[in-house]
Design a protein around this motif. Structure first.
Motif, short mmCIF file in Angstrom:
data_model
loop_
_atom_site.label_atom_id
_atom_site.label_comp_id
_atom_site.label_asym_id
_atom_site.label_seq_id
_atom_site.Cartn_x
_atom_site.Cartn_y
_atom_site.Cartn_z
N GLU A 278 6.80 -0.41 10.63
CA GLU A 278 5.96 -1.19 9.74
C GLU A 278 4.86 -0.32 9.12
OE1 GLU A 278 6.35 -4.27 8.72
OE2 GLU A 278 8.19 -4.42 9.92
N PRO A 279 4.46 -0.62 7.88
CA PRO A 279 3.39 0.17 7.25
C PRO A 279 2.13 0.26 8.09
CG PRO A 279 4.45 -1.22 5.61
CD PRO A 279 5.02 -1.62 6.93
N GLU B 5 2.62 -0.27 -9.88
CA GLU B 5 1.93 -1.39 -9.23
C GLU B 5 2.33 -1.56 -7.77
OE1 GLU B 5 4.00 -2.09 -12.01
OE2 GLU B 5 2.39 -1.59 -13.42
N SER B 6 3.00 -0.58 -7.20
CA SER B 6 3.57 -0.76 -5.87
C SER B 6 2.54 -0.60 -4.76
CB SER B 6 4.71 0.25 -5.64
OG SER B 6 4.19 1.57 -5.62
N SER B 7 2.82 -1.26 -3.64
CA SER B 7 1.94 -1.11 -2.48
C SER B 7 2.05 0.29 -1.88
CB SER B 7 2.29 -2.16 -1.41
OG SER B 7 3.65 -2.03 -1.02
N ARG B 8 3.23 0.91 -1.96
CA ARG B 8 3.38 2.25 -1.40
C ARG B 8 2.51 3.26 -2.17
NH1 ARG B 8 7.62 1.00 -4.56
NH2 ARG B 8 8.70 2.59 -5.82
N ARG B 9 2.46 3.11 -3.51
CA ARG B 9 1.57 3.99 -4.27
C ARG B 9 0.11 3.72 -3.91
NH1 ARG B 9 -1.91 4.11 -8.32
NH2 ARG B 9 -1.94 5.96 -9.72
N ARG B 10 -0.26 2.46 -3.84
CA ARG B 10 -1.65 2.11 -3.55
C ARG B 10 -2.10 2.70 -2.22
NH1 ARG B 10 -3.49 -1.60 -0.34
NH2 ARG B 10 -1.48 -2.72 -0.30
N GLY C 132 7.16 8.17 5.32
CA GLY C 132 7.73 6.88 5.68
C GLY C 132 7.22 5.76 4.80
N LEU C 133 5.96 5.84 4.36
CA LEU C 133 5.41 4.80 3.49
C LEU C 133 6.17 4.70 2.18
CD1 LEU C 133 1.58 5.40 4.04
CD2 LEU C 133 2.90 3.41 4.80
N LEU C 134 6.77 5.79 1.73
CA LEU C 134 7.52 5.77 0.47
C LEU C 134 8.72 4.83 0.52
CD1 LEU C 134 7.57 9.57 -0.43
CD2 LEU C 134 6.25 7.77 -1.57
N HIS C 135 9.22 4.53 1.71
CA HIS C 135 10.43 3.73 1.84
C HIS C 135 10.14 2.24 2.04
CE1 HIS C 135 13.24 7.07 1.77
NE2 HIS C 135 12.35 7.74 2.49
N HIS C 136 8.89 1.85 1.88
CA HIS C 136 8.53 0.44 2.00
C HIS C 136 8.21 -0.12 0.61
CE1 HIS C 136 8.36 -0.06 6.38
NE2 HIS C 136 8.10 1.25 6.38
N GLY C 137 8.68 -1.32 0.34
CA GLY C 137 8.43 -1.95 -0.95
C GLY C 137 9.07 -1.22 -2.11
N ALA D 183 -3.60 0.64 17.74
CA ALA D 183 -2.73 1.81 17.94
C ALA D 183 -1.32 1.49 17.49
CB ALA D 183 -2.74 2.19 19.42
N PRO D 184 -0.52 2.51 17.13
CA PRO D 184 0.87 2.26 16.75
C PRO D 184 1.68 1.82 17.96
CG PRO D 184 0.46 4.61 16.94
CD PRO D 184 -0.87 3.93 17.07
N SER D 185 2.73 1.09 17.71
CA SER D 185 3.59 0.63 18.80
C SER D 185 4.34 1.81 19.40
CB SER D 185 4.60 -0.39 18.28
OG SER D 185 5.54 0.24 17.42
#
Length: 539
Positions: free
Chosen positions: A373-374, A427-432, A415-420, A339-341
């Motif tokens: 965190e992602p 090749e980004s993790s956010r795109r993946r 929110g995932l767009l702002h990581h990495g 679960a999320p924190s």
């Protein structure tokens, strides 16, 4: 969160007690708090008068410091008025009204006293009124107009005392039209323009005529303003906007073309031009180019709202749409464990909202989720938390219970767009991660992830071809899924650089579903959603 009157009474009681103990600074602090809650309460002003009777007039108890508390500023304004210096107190009071226009800061006798209008320097009053007008909007919000009317009363008294002060007449006209007093605005502006013809006088007159619905006179005044200063392209934009609002789009675009020929980077001309061209043909490319211009010109002369106006109330461009519910895809593989924190849940609740001004604005608003965190963001996508127990959360629960979980998933994906962000997009993790969410099934997670991808295409031109291809593919696969096809079709229409053939297919899907009259009648859902949107946007 308490009732303002109760809070004011509590502060007032503590102020009296502190004063009885001789703790004047503590008394002043509580008095500032009380006046912030109930600025016209007579008991507060009675206690202020006791401080005003001090040898120093009590001014040192309410110092003006950087980021001063509004109650402190207002209390000092009243003490200045009590000391026979109302002209020094008025700018402070007006600053408070500019900060929170809906609060009745000026509803006190000394502001409406005819003597103040007569004694104040009319040039100073004009400048104060102009600053106030800039802060309160045009027009001022209807709910807050009553709180600003004491300033209009003051201007009337000042005009009676200084009937030939052109700057005061123009500034007074600007305030009057913001408060719905169009005839008064026209009268003052016309007199000011006769007394001292100038570009600014003609602009004030043109705006006053426009508010009064006298469009030919408005356009004539604005054209005279152009003759005074042919290089002020903001006036060209005003003329174009007025023409467009009254059915003369070709003439409006001609004025914009004249402005852009003089300066293709003028912010007023560019914003107005893209807004009007979008109104004329509905091509999303105009809005995308406007967003690109805003990103590349962050030091524009003033704030513009053209992009937000064009996006307003359009699915995905400004809101999470309310579409027929789509159950979770049973074939989607689980993608998180745990679960999320609690901290992640709290941050999401602070950010998530069903409305936003535009996709780039949604991207910026999601920046606060960079601290989540992602893994937590993915957990929030998989299992959205309960709605917050606040006004927005309760409204969503009452009008559209499913909308909160959709909001939560959308913002978690944003929110995932702002990581990495240091990684190249392809090749980004956010795109993946987002592509996995968008293609792992056909459900509400699909549309949330697709919206995040579409949003990124708005802010990064290099991602547009990639995102358009992804969205087009998902539209084809979802075409037979009721509800979801409608939502993804709207996403396709919101996607930069989408192929015309795909846009046509998306439009056909939307029309087909909106014309459907089966058990889940979309028009009924849209009426419910419309009431909710009006409530949320009116807060």
């Amino acid at each position: 969160m308490d009732d303002p009157r109760r809070s004011a009474d509590r502060d007032l009681e503590q102020a009296r007690a502190a004063l009885e103990r001789g703790e004047v600074h503590h008394a002043a602090d509580h008095l500032a708090g009380a006046i912030a809650h109930a600025p016209t309460l007579p008991e507060i002003h009675e206690l202020l008068s006791r401080l005003a009777a001090r040898e120093d007039g009590g001014l040192e108890l309410f110092p003006l410091e950087q980021h001063a508390f509004v109650g402190t500023v207002v209390a000092r304004a009243h003490l200045l008025a009590a000391a026979g210096r109302p002209e020094d107190g008025l700018p402070l009071l007006a600053a408070a009204s500019g900060h929170t226009p809906g609060v009745d800061w000026a509803g006190v006798p000394w502001v409406s006293d005819p003597d103040l209008g007569a004694r104040m320097d009319p040039g100073l009053l004009a400048r104060i009124v102009m600053q106030l007008c800039t802060a309160v909007g045009d027009p001022a919000p209807e709910a807050g107009q009553a709180a600003l009317r004491p300033y209009l009363t003051l201007v009337r008294h000042a005009v009676e005392a200084h009937p030939e002060h052109a700057l005061l007449l123009g500034a007074g006209s600007a305030l009057a039209r913001r408060l719905g007093e169009a005839p008064q605005a026209v009268q003052w502006a016309a007199r000011g323009a006769r007394l001292r013809p100038s570009k600014l006088a003609e602009i004030w007159l043109g705006y006053a005529y426009r508010t009064a619905g006298r469009i030919p006179e408005s356009l004539a005044a604005l054209r005279r303003a152009v003759m005074y200063d042919p290089d002020d392209l903001s006036v060209y934009a005003d003329i174009a906007g007025t023409l467009a609002d009254h059915g003369r789009m070709d003439d409006a675009l001609a004025w914009i073309d004249r402005a852009l020929a003089k300066n293709p980077d003028d912010d007023c001309a560019v914003h107005t031009g893209h807004r009007l061209r979008y109104r004329a043909d509905g091509d999303l490319a105009h809005l995308v180019r406007l967003a690109d211009f805003q990103r590349d010109h962050i030091d524009d002369t003033h704030e513009h709202t053209d992009l937000a106006e064009c996006c307003a109330d359009q699915p995905w461009l400004s809101r999470v749409p309310s579409a027929p519910d789509t159950p979770p895809d049973p074939e989607r593989e689980p993608f998180v464990a745990g679960a999320p924190s609690p901290a992640a849940v709290e941050r999401l609740r602070r950010v998530a909202h069903p409305l936003w001004p535009s996709p780039p604005a949604a991207y910026d608003a999601a920046l606060g989720l960079v601290l989540v965190e992602p893994e937590d963001l993915l957990a929030l996508v998989a299992a959205p938390p309960e709605a917050p127990d606040d006004e927005v959360g309760r409204a969503l629960a009452a009008h559209d219970p499913a909308l909160w979980s959709r909001c939560a998933q959308v913002w978690a994906c944003l929110g995932l767009l702002h990581h990495g962000t240091e990684e190249p997009w392809a090749e980004s993790s956010r795109r993946r991660l987002l592509v996995e969410l968008a293609t792992g099934g056909l459900d509400r997670i699909t549309e949330a992830a697709l919206f995040a991808l579409v949003t990124y295409a708005w802010v990064d031109p290099s991602a547009r071809t990639d995102v358009a291809t992804l969205v087009a593919g998902r539209l084809d696969e979802a075409a037979a899924t009721a509800g979801l096809a409608w939502s993804i079709a709207h996403l396709a229409l919101a996607t930069p650089d989408m192929a015309p053939a795909v846009r046509e297919r998306a439009t056909a899907i939307i029309k087909a579903e909106e014309n459907y009259t089966g058990p889940l009648i979309p028009r009924q859902r849209r009426r419910v959603a419309g009431r909710l949107r009006r409530w949320l946007s009116g807060r």
